[in-house]
Design an enzyme around this catalytic site. Structure first.
Site, PDB file in Angstrom:
ATOM      1  N   HIS A  57      -4.638   6.168  -1.342  1.00 46.06           N
ATOM      2  CA  HIS A  57      -5.263   6.086  -0.017  1.00 46.06           C
ATOM      3  C   HIS A  57      -4.270   6.371   1.109  1.00 46.06           C
ATOM      4  CE1 HIS A  57      -9.264   5.395   1.226  1.00 46.06           C
ATOM      5  NE2 HIS A  57      -9.243   4.103   1.463  1.00 46.06           N
ATOM      6  N   ASP A  63      -6.884  11.282   2.391  1.00 44.67           N
ATOM      7  CA  ASP A  63      -7.175  11.462   0.969  1.00 44.67           C
ATOM      8  C   ASP A  63      -8.647  11.817   0.766  1.00 44.67           C
ATOM      9  OD1 ASP A  63      -7.470   8.555   1.839  1.00 44.67           O
ATOM     10  OD2 ASP A  63      -8.550   8.512  -0.056  1.00 44.67           O
ATOM     11  N   ASN A 114     -10.232   1.261   7.320  1.00 46.59           N
ATOM     12  CA  ASN A 114     -11.614   1.183   7.799  1.00 46.59           C
ATOM     13  C   ASN A 114     -11.730   0.997   9.307  1.00 46.59           C
ATOM     14  OD1 ASN A 114     -11.979   1.277   5.069  1.00 46.59           O
ATOM     15  ND2 ASN A 114     -12.946  -0.722   4.900  1.00 46.59           N
ATOM     16  N   TYR A 149      -5.492  -0.824   9.229  1.00 48.36           N
ATOM     17  CA  TYR A 149      -6.147  -0.667   7.934  1.00 48.36           C
ATOM     18  C   TYR A 149      -7.139   0.484   8.064  1.00 48.36           C
ATOM     19  CZ  TYR A 149      -3.802  -4.784   6.258  1.00 48.36           C
ATOM     20  OH  TYR A 149      -2.831  -5.672   5.904  1.00 48.36           O
ATOM     21  N   ASN A 205     -14.279   5.800   4.681  1.00 49.43           N
ATOM     22  CA  ASN A 205     -14.433   4.817   5.751  1.00 49.43           C
ATOM     23  C   ASN A 205     -13.486   5.022   6.927  1.00 49.43           C
ATOM     24  OD1 ASN A 205     -16.622   3.444   4.626  1.00 49.43           O
ATOM     25  ND2 ASN A 205     -15.274   2.256   3.309  1.00 49.43           N
ATOM     26  N   TYR A 216       0.808  -1.223   0.000  1.00 51.28           N
ATOM     27  CA  TYR A 216       0.000   0.000   0.000  1.00 51.28           C
ATOM     28  C   TYR A 216       0.842   1.276   0.000  1.00 51.28           C
ATOM     29  CZ  TYR A 216      -3.707  -3.266   1.117  1.00 51.28           C
ATOM     30  OH  TYR A 216      -4.590  -4.313   1.086  1.00 51.28           O
TER      31      TYR A 216
END
Length: 188
Positions: free
Chosen positions: A19, A91, A66, A64, A112, A14
């Site tokens: 994100h 973001d 969320n 993560y 989220n 990632y």
């Protein structure tokens, strides 16, 4: 103490994705302010230091996106940080790539990570540094877009936006947030 939280997803796969602009901004603040992110607790990577006479906490939740609230709420409680001293960097699909927009509160706007923070903190009233990543084109799915990397053409705009966010974070240490918001929201 003022907490700057950058939202993103942990893991090599990632790194440098759309994100993760919140993580990228925290990394830049860590370098500029010489605050290593060498502590780990509450599912987060963080560091503390002093900048412009203020005690500062830099945080990258490792839960993560969320589930970001699962890290942030316990850290806020542990350090006894009031909600008005929380600054969240993330973001935003609704802003053009490279644009930044600051705001004092609001809904999750479909994000989220912000939704998780609002849920765990019990309030939407915290300061936000939104970094524009634009919207997907040509029918690309949003999830694929936000987890994708910036194109070569987008790199300079994102680098400028991260730099502007760093400057806005620095200003937020010594000025009222509404003043910082007015200054930086005017810039194009």
């Amino acid at each position: 103490m003022i907490a700057f939280v950058g939202l993103g997803n942990p893991g090599k796969e990632y790194e440098k994705t759309r994100h993760n602009v919140g993580f990228m901004t925290i990394d830049e603040l860590s370098k500029k302010w010489d605050i290593p992110l060498n502590q780990s607790k509450f599912h987060g990577q963080f560091g503390t230091g002093f900048v412009s006479g203020q005690k500062v906490l830099l945080v990258k939740p490792l839960t993560y996106m969320n589930l970001s609230g699962e890290c942030v709420r316990p850290l806020m409680d542990y350090y006894d940080i009031p909600l008005e001293h929380l600054k969240v960097i993330y973001d935003d699909l609704d802003l053009p790539t490279g644009r930044i927009r600051l705001r004092t509160k609001g809904s999750a706007g479909g994000h989220n990570g912000i939704k998780s923070l609002i849920q765990h903190l019990g309030s939407p009233e915290f300061d936000r540094f939104r970094i524009g990543i634009g919207r997907p084109q040509n029918g690309m799915k949003v999830v694929d877009y936000v987890l994708g990397r910036f194109s070569e053409e987008e790199q300079p705009d994102i680098a400028s936006a991260i730099q502007a966010s760093v400057e806005a974070c620095e200003a937020a240490l010594t000025k009222p947030f509404l003043e910082v918001m007015n200054d930086f929201n005017k810039k194009v």
